[in-house]
Design a protein around this motif. Structure first.
Motif, PDB file in Angstrom:
ATOM      1  N   LEU A 181       2.778  10.382 -10.802  1.00 59.91           N
ATOM      2  CA  LEU A 181       2.417   9.156 -10.562  1.00 59.91           C
ATOM      3  C   LEU A 181       3.668   8.440 -10.041  1.00 59.91           C
ATOM      4  O   LEU A 181       3.547   7.281  -9.499  1.00 59.91           O
ATOM      5  CB  LEU A 181       1.870   8.340 -11.900  1.00 59.91           C
ATOM      6  CG  LEU A 181       0.673   8.895 -12.350  1.00 59.91           C
ATOM      7  CD1 LEU A 181       0.120   8.042 -13.840  1.00 59.91           C
ATOM      8  CD2 LEU A 181      -0.475   8.862 -11.366  1.00 59.91           C
ATOM      9  N   HIS A 186       1.818  11.272  -3.544  1.00 63.51           N
ATOM     10  CA  HIS A 186       0.889  11.683  -4.456  1.00 63.51           C
ATOM     11  C   HIS A 186      -0.012  10.508  -4.930  1.00 63.51           C
ATOM     12  O   HIS A 186      -1.264  11.033  -5.166  1.00 63.51           O
ATOM     13  CB  HIS A 186       1.788  12.413  -5.649  1.00 63.51           C
ATOM     14  CG  HIS A 186       2.572  13.842  -5.190  1.00 63.51           C
ATOM     15  ND1 HIS A 186       3.054  14.431  -6.050  1.00 63.51           N
ATOM     16  CD2 HIS A 186       2.862  14.179  -4.243  1.00 63.51           C
ATOM     17  CE1 HIS A 186       3.629  15.276  -5.635  1.00 63.51           C
ATOM     18  NE2 HIS A 186       3.473  15.235  -4.284  1.00 63.51           N
ATOM     19  N   LEU A 187       0.597   9.571  -5.336  1.00 65.60           N
ATOM     20  CA  LEU A 187      -0.328   8.283  -5.735  1.00 65.60           C
ATOM     21  C   LEU A 187      -1.496   7.977  -4.871  1.00 65.60           C
ATOM     22  O   LEU A 187      -2.558   7.789  -5.092  1.00 65.60           O
ATOM     23  CB  LEU A 187       0.361   7.318  -6.152  1.00 65.60           C
ATOM     24  CG  LEU A 187      -0.145   6.006  -6.855  1.00 65.60           C
ATOM     25  CD1 LEU A 187      -0.764   6.623  -8.205  1.00 65.60           C
ATOM     26  CD2 LEU A 187       0.838   4.997  -7.080  1.00 65.60           C
TER      27      LEU A 187
END
Length: 228
Positions: A181, A186-187
């Motif tokens: 996160l 990636h988020l």
């Protein structure tokens, strides 16, 4: 030069710290399978055949949610597709082995084992019989995982229904992704996957489970190209 026994023992030692997280995860997998109404024999057989924590939980959850066997198997295949990358990396060190040996060893390649063996391989490229280190990491993981899963099955059989363990499914996946996160790319991929699953929730055969990660993978590849 390390002997075969030393390489195997080294693999066992390198993977040992990971057991602190693997064993509780295996117990949860076994307990959840029984909690969702599956036969203990089926849950344990799945642990031997699939041999992958996240894949096993997804397989059980998808089937219990009414999805077809094809969707469940495809979902597991998508999750485990990362092993293709593992194989590509390890092939450099295992190219002298026969196809049968590679096939047998590949069964024991898991995330933690790959990580530890790959680090060892890079530092000891000139060693012979490097695959014994990989067998040491994978074999240790396999034994501990089966014991943990069996313990979870026994535990799940005695837990009262009002104290159900279904709540541990989202908690397990939150624990897996929480570290990512902090990374904006990636988020973005996670949000894309979540929104796609909502958008295609009514797709036939509950295929949103497959459609949403495929869309997320496409977004991930575009992000990687943009960063390059």
């Amino acid at each position: 030069m390390f002997s075969k026994k030393q390489l195997f023992a080294k693999g066992m030692m390198d993977i040992s710290p990971h057991m602190l997280s693997v064993i509780p995860f295996g117990i949860i997998c076994g307990a959840i399978g029984v909690e969702l109404g599956f036969s203990p024999y089926l849950v344990y057989a799945m642990s031997i055949i699939i041999f992958g924590g996240a894949s096993q939980i997804v397989f059980l959850q998808v089937l219990s949610g009414g999805a077809s066997s094809l969707v469940a198997i495809t979902s597991v295949g998508i999750i485990n597709s990362r092993h293709l990358l593992y194989g590509a990396v390890l092939s450099e060190y295992l190219d002298k082995l026969s196809f049968i040996k590679k096939l047998l060893i590949s069964y024991f390649v898991v995330d933690q084992g790959f990580s530890e063996s790959n680090k060892f391989f890079k530092k000891n490229k000139n060693e012979q019989h490097l695959h014994y280190h990989l067998i040491g990491t994978g074999g240790t993981m396999w034994v501990c995982w089966q014991i943990a899963t069996l313990s979870g099955i026994i535990l799940g059989s005695f837990v009262p229904e009002e104290l159900g363990l279904k709540f541990t499914i989202p908690l397990t996946f939150i624990a897996i992704v929480v570290q990512d996160l902090k990374k904006i790319d990636h988020l973005i991929v996670m949000i894309t996957c979540g929104l796609s699953s909502l958008l295609f929730f009514d797709a036939p055969f509950k295929s949103y489970i497959i459609i949403s990660p495929v869309i997320a993978l496409i977004v991930a590849s575009l992000i990687l190209r943009f960063k390059k």
